[in-house]
Design an enzyme around this catalytic site. Structure first.
Site, PDB file in Angstrom:
ATOM      1  N   CYS A  68       0.835  -1.207   0.000  1.00 54.02           N
ATOM      2  CA  CYS A  68       0.000   0.000   0.000  1.00 54.02           C
ATOM      3  C   CYS A  68       0.869   1.255   0.000  1.00 54.02           C
ATOM      4  CB  CYS A  68      -0.923  -0.008   1.208  1.00 54.02           C
ATOM      5  SG  CYS A  68      -1.941  -1.487   1.308  1.00 54.02           S
ATOM      6  N   GLU A 122      -6.313  -2.882  -2.551  1.00 62.23           N
ATOM      7  CA  GLU A 122      -6.068  -1.458  -2.797  1.00 62.23           C
ATOM      8  C   GLU A 122      -6.741  -1.018  -4.093  1.00 62.23           C
ATOM      9  OE1 GLU A 122      -5.056   1.260  -1.758  1.00 62.23           O
ATOM     10  OE2 GLU A 122      -3.653   1.043  -0.114  1.00 62.23           O
TER      11      GLU A 122
END
Length: 577
Positions: A176, A249
């Protein structure tokens, strides 16, 4: 692999290094990023990020994103707390604590967004969307030792055993951080340095800053350190967590609520009752890793008789494998030398300058004559004589296609609420090879336009039924396909190619996208006034021009082609994530 007439394109993909082969001494963080980097494209091409990059993302959409990101970052901070408890080294505890402080600073930065854009987080507090919640649940489950597929982690007692949980947790967080660093740099690269009026400049500046890049490197180095003592099986777990985090994500960015017109994904702008998507693609090195001529050469050589073997009654007389290999070598060298000279001759026929499609088409007549003569030499040599159709089909099933190619076509032909047809236009000598390559991926519905072997009882006579030999032939097939649609629907044509042979079709299509451009394509195209624009950059520019309520014309300006680094870009742009 046998020596064969060289591929029409041999240059790596534009703007992106080859991935997959990674040195063994590279840490797990870099190794995982290199392996899954192309997944980041699906986040980059989401309507939210495209609109944010263009600067016309509506404020309410950004407000909603910030509220979701706050929940996201709070989960990060809690996961760091749990990881710190599992670390057995004081230095590691300090490093994790520093990373947690950085997250708290990022949350503080969100407070400035609240003030600047008037975001009321109180109203958003309870509205965590499902994509945000999925990542939060995944991260906190990992930080609590409940890693899917790994039993007993929550019961680990010794400090050393618990460090596995810390490593796994960072494996679920590192992608991330790296993704945000990647997005920040990509968006920053498109921003005008003299333009300070971009409404989301502060967001872009933060994630492209040296400070955030350094913070990303810090978590990656810590993940590498915590993973140093893990077994191969445990490293595989981290890799799986990394991949899952990247997927979640992408879903997070894809789930952001937008109530505005966007240029991607392309299919959403096409009403199936009124419009049809016409996908065209080259085959050799656009779809494949190896040129088909090399594969056919290998089949001929491997299945040829040895020098001391005599043909049995009824068999087609063939050259020995040794003679075949030598003949292929001669053909290959001659093709290479004459191809390069042909390109020089094409360039010398025109002084260049402004884009002129007709001048380019006339100049490429020289290449058409060259390709036809080269094919005639292959036929006259007899090198394809005696090849068995079954061997061709088996070879087609084993052809390695470019990463993401098969999944793109599979998703395209099965997409609901989309009228789409797919046509493959290829110089390949044997259409059966192409059909077999796609059939092995469940893609029998693709329309193949290529040359064909001539057979006698499934054995090649050495002749080629010549249908598509040159850029001129490809353009003629392209035009005929569009004319033959025969209804009132509006066709939107997208051509995907990689070499000089595709150039005319790329320019004639509504959207021409170059994947893995050869140096000769770039050189010749530029000489004739063709412009090459990276696909994401072009989409951001189109998004800036996008006005709500107006019909959107996708036809590119004359002489403009887009370039894509991988099939992931094509998938993200045309079909979405």
């Amino acid at each position: 692999m046998a020596t064969a007439p060289p591929p029409r394109s041999t240059t790596p993909s534009i703007g992106v290094p080859a991935v997959g082969a990674v040195a063994n001494d590279v840490g797990i963080s870099r190794r995982s990023w290199n392996k899954f980097k192309r997944d980041s494209i699906f986040s980059l091409f989401t309507p939210f990020v495209l609109s944010l990059a263009a600067g016309n993302l509506r404020l309410e959409a950004f407000r909603h994103y910030i509220s979701q990101d706050v929940h996201f970052l709070q989960a990060f901070a809690h996961a760091y707390e749990l990881s710190e408890e599992c670390a057995d080294d004081d230095d590691d505890k300090i490093a994790i604590s520093e990373l947690r402080k950085n997250i708290l600073k990022e949350l503080h930065m969100h407070d400035s967004y609240v003030q600047e854009w008037g975001i009321d987080l109180g109203k958003e507090e309870s509205s965590v969307n499902s994509a945000t919640q999925k990542y939060i649940d995944f991260l906190l489950a990992t930080a609590s030792g409940k890693v899917e597929g790994v039993k007993g982690l929550g019961k680990l007692a010794t400090p050393f055993e618990k460090t596995k949980i810390a490593a796994y947790t960072l494996g679920a967080m590192t992608p991330c951080m790296r993704l945000y660093a990647f997005l920040g740099k990509e968006l920053k690269a498109l921003a005008d340095p003299d333009l300070n009026t971009h409404p989301y400049k502060k967001w872009i500046d933060n994630y492209s800053s040296e400070g955030f890049q350094a913070c990303t490197l810090q978590i990656e180095e810590l993940l590498d350190k915590l993973s140093a003592s893990l077994t191969g099986e445990e490293l595989d777990v981290i890799e799986k967590l990394y991949k899952q985090a990247m997927k979640l994500e992408t879903e997070f960015f894809g789930a952001q609520t937008l109530s505005q017109k966007t240029v991607a994904p392309l299919w959403k702008e096409l009403n199936p009752e009124e419009s049809r998507l016409m996908l065209f693609s080259d085959f050799d090195l656009t779809c494949t890793v190896v040129d088909s001529s090399a594969i056919l050469a290998e089949i001929a050589i491997v299945t040829a008789p040895k020098s001391d073997q005599s043909p049995t009654d009824g068999q087609i007389t063939r050259m020995s494998s040794a003679d075949l290999r030598n003949t292929w070598g001669v053909l290959s060298r001659q093709y290479t030398e004459e191809y390069e000279q042909c390109i020089e001759n094409v360039l010398s026929t025109d002084k260049g300058g402004e884009f002129n499609f007709e001048a380019l088409q006339t100049a490429l007549e020289l290449l058409a004559d060259f390709e036809k003569k080269a094919n005639a030499r292959v036929i006259d040599s007899g090198v394809l004589k005696g090849v068995n159709l079954e061997d061709v089909r088996k070879a087609g099933e084993r052809i390695i296609l470019q990463d993401g190619c098969t999944s793109f076509f599979q998703n395209a032909v099965h997409k609901e609420n989309l009228d789409v047809t797919v046509h493959v236009l290829s110089y390949c000598w044997c259409g059966d090879l192409i059909r077999s390559a796609f059939s092995s991926g469940g893609l029998d519905a693709l329309n193949i336009h290529a040359n064909e072997f001539s057979y006698e009882e499934s054995i090649s006579t050495g002749e080629i039924i010549r249908k598509v030999e040159s850029p001129i032939d490809k353009l003629q097939a392209f035009d005929e396909i569009l004319v033959s649609c025969g209804d009132n629907k509006k066709n939107l044509s997208v051509y995907i190619g990689d070499s000089v042979g595709d150039l005319l079709c790329l320019l004639k299509a509504d959207i021409g996208i170059v994947v893995g451009s050869s140096s000769s394509l770039r050189r010749l195209g530029s000489h004739f006034g063709v412009s090459f624009v990276p696909l994401f950059e072009g989409l951001v520019k189109k998004q800036r021009e996008c006005v709500e309520g107006d019909s959107f014309n996708w036809k590119a300006k004359p002489g403009v082609l887009y370039t894509a680094s991988s099939w992931s870009e094509l998938h993200a742009f045309i079909l979405g994530c």
